[in-house]
Design an enzyme around this catalytic site. Structure first.
Site, PDB file in Angstrom:
ATOM      1  N   LYS A  77       6.955  -7.305   9.153  1.00 50.63           N
ATOM      2  CA  LYS A  77       5.650  -7.349   7.965  1.00 50.63           C
ATOM      3  C   LYS A  77       4.890  -8.757   8.379  1.00 50.63           C
ATOM      4  CE  LYS A  77       3.828  -6.923   3.190  1.00 50.63           C
ATOM      5  NZ  LYS A  77       4.646  -6.460   2.198  1.00 50.63           N
ATOM      6  N   SER A 105       5.669  -3.012  -3.624  1.00 51.79           N
ATOM      7  CA  SER A 105       5.132  -2.420  -1.953  1.00 51.79           C
ATOM      8  C   SER A 105       5.528  -1.775  -0.528  1.00 51.79           C
ATOM      9  CB  SER A 105       4.374  -4.598  -2.117  1.00 51.79           C
ATOM     10  OG  SER A 105       3.600  -5.238  -2.661  1.00 51.79           O
ATOM     11  N   SER A 136       2.126  -3.277  -1.093  1.00 50.34           N
ATOM     12  CA  SER A 136       1.400  -4.835   0.216  1.00 50.34           C
ATOM     13  C   SER A 136       1.323  -4.160   1.984  1.00 50.34           C
ATOM     14  CB  SER A 136       1.579  -6.150  -0.099  1.00 50.34           C
ATOM     15  OG  SER A 136       2.674  -6.364   0.122  1.00 50.34           O
TER      16      SER A 136
END
Length: 490
Positions: free
Chosen positions: A78, A184, A160
Site C-alpha cells: 500500500k 481499512s 482505505s
C-alpha cells in the site's frame, strides 16, 4: 497463468519446478497491463526491479534453499508504507508536488513491514492506491483517481486499502500489505471478497508512527486464511523504531506459527469443539442489508456445525463513533499541519469538508475520547471472559457506487456511518479477521468478521480457517480477473 492459485499453492509449484517465480512475476506484470485499467488499483510499478527480485527467488529454488513458504510470491505494498527508492505519496498532491518526490534518493527507508516482506523473499510488483493519507473508507483521490471493484467496476472497492483488495481479488498479485485505522483492511476485504486480518495492535511494528496513533494497524490481505497466516508469520519481524510495538518474545507464536494454526483449523470434522462464540448481528446499534445479514447468519450456523457453542448476544456496548471522530480527525489535522496553512485548500474536497465538521478539538475533548476508548476496551476484555470470539458482519452493506464517500441518498456524509462494526475494534486494539461468507442477490461479496480478545490472534486465524474450509469457496472469483478470458469482464 498463475493468478488463480493461492500464494501457498504457487510456492508449492515453485518447489516442484512446475512454475518459476519469474513466470509468476511476468504473469503479475501482464495482469497489471491487461486488468488494472478497469480497476486503477496500482499506482507505481518498476518491472525491472520486480523481475530482478523474481530471478533471485528463482535461483534460491534452484539451489534448494527458499527462504520460507511465500518466497517468490507476487506481492503489493500500500502506498502508505515507506519503500526504499520508491515514492510513497500517500495519495496526496501535497507530497507528489514536492520537488524531489520522484527522486529515489528522497526515499531511503523501508517501513518495518516492507523490510519484512523483502526478507521473506516476496516479489514486490507494485504499490497500491489509497485515499489521501488513508483517511476514509473508500479509495479515491485527486492524485490517482478512483479505484473500482472487480465484481463491478461501477462500484467502490472500499478503503482505505482499496487498491490492495482490488488487486488481490483480481489476481494482480497474491499477497498485499494494507493499513487499518478504522476498518481499512476489513472494509475492502468485505467488498472485494477476500481475506484480511487486523492483528492486535503492536504485534506488527509500524514506522513511521501513524498520525492516527494507536488506532492504526498494519495487516495482511490475501485470498485465503492460509495465505494470511503465512504472511503473518513473515511480518512478525521486530523493529526498534516502533516504541509501541509488543516485544517479539511476547508475540512469537508456538511451533509452526500462524500457518500451523490455520492448518489446524482446517483439519478434522469439528475443529472448533468447545469454542464459545457470541454472534451479534448489529453490536446493538447497527442495521444491516437483508442479504448481508442472511449470509452472515448462515455462516454462523456453520460455526455451530464445526463444534462451536454459539449464543446470539450483543456485547453491551454503545456506538463509540463520537469519541472515534475526535481521535481520528485530530490525527488527520495533524497530518496537514506540516504542509502550511494553505494545505487544506489542496486536499481531497471531501476531506476538507469533513475537517470543517470535525475540528478545533480541545485537550479535554481528546482526553474524554481516550476515556471512552479505555472503557470500551475494559468492557470487551470482560466480555471475552465469557466468549472466545465475537462474530459480526464485517460490513452492514455491500459495495456501493464508486467515487462517493457514502452510498447514494445516505443519511450522513461520514464514512463511519456505514462502517459501524469495524472502527470500535481499532479503539480496543483487538484482532479482527474478515473473510468472505456469501453473495448478495445481485452477486456482490459479503464478509463475516471474527474478533478475538487482545493477543488471541492465533485463535482468530484458526477459527477463520475452519470456517473458510467449511464454506468451500463461498465467493467465486470476480468477473474482472487476470485469468478470465481477455483479462476482464466483457
Amino acid at each position: 497463468m498463475t493468478a488463480s492459485l493461492t500464494a501457498l499453492q504457487l510456492a508449492e509449484k515453485f518447489r516442484s519446478r512446475e512454475v518459476s517465480p519469474v513466470d509468476a512475476a511476468r504473469d503479475a506484470l501482464d495482469a497489471i497491463e491487461r486488468v488494472d485499467g478497469h480497476l486503477n488499483s496500482i499506482c507505481h510499478t518498476d518491472p525491472d526491479a520486480t523481475l530482478r527480485l523474481a530471478r533471485e527467488a528463482e535461483q534460491r529454488y534452484r539451489d534448494g534453499a527458499p527462504i520460507g513458504p511465500i518466497d517468490g510470491v507476487p506481492t503489493t505494498i500500500k502506498d502508505i508504507f515507506y519503500t526504499r527508492g520508491v515514492p510513497t505519496l500517500r495519495g496526496s498532491r501535497l507530497l507528489a508536488d514536492k520537488p524531489d518526490a520522484a527522486d529515489p534518493a528522497a526515499w531511503p527507508d523501508d517501513a518495518p513491514v516492507t523490510a519484512a516482506t523483502r526478507e521473506a523473499g516476496c516479489v514486490v510488483i507494485g504499490k497500491t492506491t489509497t485515499p489521501e493519507f488513508a483517511w476514509k473508507g473508500v479509495t479515491d483521490n485527486t492524485l490517482t483517481g478512483i479505484t473500482r471493484n472487480p465484481y463491478d467496476p461501477a462500484l467502490t472497492s472500499g478503503g482505505s486499502s482499496g487498491g490492495a483488495a482490488a488487486a488481490v481479488a483480481a489476481g494482480i498479485g497474491h499477497l498485499a500489505l494494507g493499513t487499518d485505522g478504522g476498518g481499512s483492511v476489513r472494509i475492502p476485504a468485505s467488498f472485494c471478497g477476500i481475506v484480511a486480518l487486523k492483528p492486535t495492535y503492536g504485534v506488527i511494528p509500524m514506522f513511521p508512527s501513524s498520525p492516527f496513533g494507536t488506532l492504526a494497524h498494519a495487516g495482511p490481505m490475501t485470498r485465503t486464511v492460509g495465505d494470511t497466516a503465512a504472511f503473518m508469520d513473515a511480518l512478525l519481524r521486530p523493529d526498534p523504531r516502533d516504541w509501541s510495538a509488543v516485544p517479539a518474545r511476547a508475540t512469537t507464536p508456538g511451533p509452526g506459527g500462524y500457518l500451523a494454526a490455520a492448518r489446524d483449523g482446517a483439519s478434522g470434522d469439528r475443529p472448533l469443539e468447545g469454542l464459545r462464540v457470541a454472534y451479534s448481528a448489529t453490536l446493538g446499534f447497527g442495521r444491516n442489508d437483508d442479504d448481508v445479514e442472511a449470509a452472515v447468519t448462515r455462516a454462523v450456523g456453520v460455526l455451530s456445525d464445526l463444534g462451536a457453542h454459539v449464543d446470539t448476544v450483543d456485547p453491551g456496548i454503545s456506538d463509540p463513533v463520537d469519541a472515534f471522530h475526535v481521535l481520528w480527525f485530530a490525527g488527520l489535522a495533524a497530518v496537514l499541519a506540516p504542509h502550511g496553512p494553505g494545505a487544506i485548500d489542496r486536499v481531497d474536497p471531501s476531506m476538507r469538508e469533513a475537517l470543517g465538521r470535525y475540528h478545533d478539538f480541545s485537550a479535554a475533548d481528546y482526553l474524554d475520547a481516550v476515556a471512552v476508548r479505555m472503557a470500551l476496551g475494559a468492557r470487551m476484555a470482560d466480555f471475552h471472559g465469557d466468549y472466545d470470539l465475537l462474530v459480526t458482519p464485517t460490513m452492514p452493506i455491500p459495495a456501493f457506487t464508486a467515487g462517493s464517500d457514502v452510498p447514494p441518498g445516505w443519511h450522513s456524509p461520514d464514512w463511519t456511518s456505514w462502517t459501524p462494526y469495524t472502527y470500535p475494534f481499532n479503539m480496543t486494539q483487538q484482532p479482527a479477521l474478515s473473510l468472505p461468507c456469501g453473495l448478495t442477490g445481485s452477486g456482490l461479496p459479503v464478509g463475516i468478521q471474527l474478533i478475538g480478545a487482545r493477543f488471541e490472534d492465533l485463535l482468530v486465524v484458526r477459527a477463520g480457517a475452519a470456517l473458510e474450509a467449511a464454506l468451500r469457496q463461498a465467493v467465486p472469483p470476480p468477473p474482472i480477473h487476470a485469468d478470465a478470458t481477455g483479462g476482464a469482464a466483457s
